[in-house]
Design a protein around this motif. Structure first.
Motif, PDB file in Angstrom:
ATOM      1  N   PRO A 133      -0.044  88.192  89.562  1.00  0.00           N
ATOM      2  CA  PRO A 133      -0.648  89.366  90.217  1.00  0.00           C
ATOM      3  C   PRO A 133       0.232  89.858  91.363  1.00  0.00           C
ATOM      4  O   PRO A 133       1.103  89.136  91.858  1.00  0.00           O
ATOM      5  CB  PRO A 133      -1.982  88.819  90.728  1.00  0.00           C
ATOM      6  CG  PRO A 133      -1.762  87.348  90.865  1.00  0.00           C
ATOM      7  CD  PRO A 133      -0.824  86.972  89.761  1.00  0.00           C
ATOM      8  N   ARG A 134      -0.010  91.077  91.791  1.00  0.00           N
ATOM      9  CA  ARG A 134       0.790  91.667  92.864  1.00  0.00           C
ATOM     10  C   ARG A 134       0.519  91.022  94.217  1.00  0.00           C
ATOM     11  O   ARG A 134       1.340  91.089  95.127  1.00  0.00           O
ATOM     12  CB  ARG A 134       0.529  93.171  92.938  1.00  0.00           C
ATOM     13  CG  ARG A 134       1.063  93.927  91.725  1.00  0.00           C
ATOM     14  CD  ARG A 134       0.856  95.438  91.875  1.00  0.00           C
ATOM     15  NE  ARG A 134       1.505  96.164  90.799  1.00  0.00           N
ATOM     16  CZ  ARG A 134       0.954  96.389  89.612  1.00  0.00           C
ATOM     17  NH1 ARG A 134      -0.268  95.941  89.365  1.00  0.00           N
ATOM     18  NH2 ARG A 134       1.603  97.043  88.680  1.00  0.00           N
ATOM     19  N   GLY A 135      -0.634  90.425  94.362  1.00  0.00           N
ATOM     20  CA  GLY A 135      -0.968  89.762  95.615  1.00  0.00           C
ATOM     21  C   GLY A 135      -2.151  88.828  95.437  1.00  0.00           C
ATOM     22  O   GLY A 135      -2.806  88.818  94.398  1.00  0.00           O
ATOM     23  N   GLY A 187      -4.420  93.203  92.009  1.00  0.00           N
ATOM     24  CA  GLY A 187      -3.404  93.943  91.260  1.00  0.00           C
ATOM     25  C   GLY A 187      -2.899  93.174  90.060  1.00  0.00           C
ATOM     26  O   GLY A 187      -1.697  92.938  89.915  1.00  0.00           O
ATOM     27  N   LYS A 188      -3.826  92.782  89.181  1.00  0.00           N
ATOM     28  CA  LYS A 188      -3.420  92.021  87.997  1.00  0.00           C
ATOM     29  C   LYS A 188      -2.536  92.858  87.094  1.00  0.00           C
ATOM     30  O   LYS A 188      -2.716  94.062  86.955  1.00  0.00           O
ATOM     31  CB  LYS A 188      -4.661  91.556  87.220  1.00  0.00           C
ATOM     32  CG  LYS A 188      -5.482  90.492  87.942  1.00  0.00           C
ATOM     33  CD  LYS A 188      -6.627  90.015  87.059  1.00  0.00           C
ATOM     34  CE  LYS A 188      -7.410  88.910  87.738  1.00  0.00           C
ATOM     35  NZ  LYS A 188      -8.529  88.432  86.881  1.00  0.00           N
ATOM     36  N   ARG A 189      -1.577  92.190  86.472  1.00  0.00           N
ATOM     37  CA  ARG A 189      -0.686  92.846  85.531  1.00  0.00           C
ATOM     38  C   ARG A 189      -0.823  92.205  84.158  1.00  0.00           C
ATOM     39  O   ARG A 189      -1.265  91.063  84.043  1.00  0.00           O
ATOM     40  CB  ARG A 189       0.752  92.752  86.026  1.00  0.00           C
ATOM     41  CG  ARG A 189       0.984  93.540  87.309  1.00  0.00           C
ATOM     42  CD  ARG A 189       2.410  93.452  87.777  1.00  0.00           C
ATOM     43  NE  ARG A 189       2.699  92.150  88.386  1.00  0.00           N
ATOM     44  CZ  ARG A 189       3.757  91.918  89.158  1.00  0.00           C
ATOM     45  NH1 ARG A 189       4.617  92.892  89.397  1.00  0.00           N
ATOM     46  NH2 ARG A 189       3.962  90.725  89.673  1.00  0.00           N
TER      47      ARG A 189
END
Length: 324
Positions: free
Chosen positions: A24-26, A17-19
């Motif tokens: 990242p989200r996790g 979940g890269k932003r």
């Protein structure tokens, strides 16, 4: 005996979940700190369920993935992940699917010449001689050299894959499920070939497989992976005859045996740990019939179980309780 390969606290994390901004989200911890030593001339088998980190570990060893942390040392020298050719000269990979691992647009001669040109800068005349020597060693005819990968059977393609690894003149081969895609009779031929090459050339193997019978037959020692970590390691006959970690016993009990009814060793409701939200303590404790309170609080290290056998368990399987 000297060490061909040493891994020290080797880890690999994959962000999920890269932003565009921020972390990242996790993170998936695909390989948790792994420390292993493989002696020169040894075959180390690596077993575990799908998703336990076997192939991720293997790909780090040949430079296809960069470790998140830890070190890889081959023949006493630490490898630089920035230089892929350094890996190629020391360690090579034999893939599970032999045909798809070969470039379909290149002839077998072009495939074989690549490591000789790019790793060893070998002149054309010597390349021709060397390829002929290697093909003879793996029982392939030279007329195959001007054909394309799709023209070969699985067994022939796997021999070509082994020949390509030998062309790099590496002393360590990573064998990632090298016979699982082959018919049983062809499996035996390839395994016999690997055994002969190891004896003749003094090679060192890391043999990755789901097939416990094959691993037991070809390995000197076995390392068992669960959830990205080594949970048991020891001589092959000891690990399969008297597993000390409950997960190793589960694997051994799951293997089909002639004359024994097929029966799942676990219930259908059994769940694997969530890689994005790993459990505290021992990752296997939710599936373990021998779990104690300490297992929820602490992650057990590898501990001596006798005769060089190590297991990461606070409440190991008693030595006399063999696999079913």
């Amino acid at each position: 005996m000297s060490a061909a390969l040493k891994l020290e606290n080797l880890t690999k994390d994959f962000p999920v979940g890269k932003r565009m901004f921020g972390p990242p989200r996790g993170v998936v911890h695909a390989v948790r700190p792994v420390t292993l030593t493989v002696e020169t001339g040894e075959t180390l088998g690596i077993v575990g369920e799908s998703g336990c980190g076997k192939s991720t570990l293997a790909r780090m060893l040949v430079g296809l993935l960069s470790p998140t942390d830890g070190t890889i040392e081959i023949e006493g020298a630490a490898l630089d992940n920035a230089d892929p050719s350094e890996f190629g000269r020391k360690i090579q990979y034999v893939f599970q699917d032999p045909i798809s691992s070969l470039n379909p647009r290149k002839t077998i001669r072009q495939v074989m010449e690549a490591p000789l040109k790019h790793l060893h800068s070998m002149p054309k005349a010597r390349r021709r001689e060397r390829i002929a020597e290697i093909f003879d060693a793996v029982n392939l005819r030279e007329e195959f050299l001007d054909r394309y990968p799709h023209e070969f059977s699985g067994g022939q393609a796997q021999r070509i894959g082994i020949a390509r690894a030998l062309a790099a003149e590496a002393r360590i081969l990573i064998l990632d499920e090298p016979v699982s895609a082959l018919d049983v009779s062809v499996q035996a031929q390839v395994l016999n070939l690997l055994a002969r090459l190891k004896a003749e050339l003094g090679l060192t193997y890391l043999f990755i497989s789901h097939d416990l019978a094959v691993v037991e037959a070809v390995s000197d020692r076995v390392a068992v992976l669960y959830f990205g970590a080594v949970v048991e390691v020891g001589r092959a006959e000891d690990v399969f005859r008297a597993p000390r970690h409950p997960y190793t016993k589960l694997l051994a009990d799951s293997a089909p045996v002639v004359g024994r009814d097929l029966k799942a060793p676990e219930g259908r409701e059994t769940e694997l740990p969530d890689p994005l939200n790993p459990p505290t303590g021992c990752a296997f404790r939710a599936r373990c019939p021998r779990a104690v309170d300490r297992c929820a609080a602490e992650d057990p290290p590898l501990m001596e179980m006798g005769s060089g056998q190590l297991a990461a368990c606070f409440n190991p399987v008693p030595e006399g309780e063999a696999a079913k």
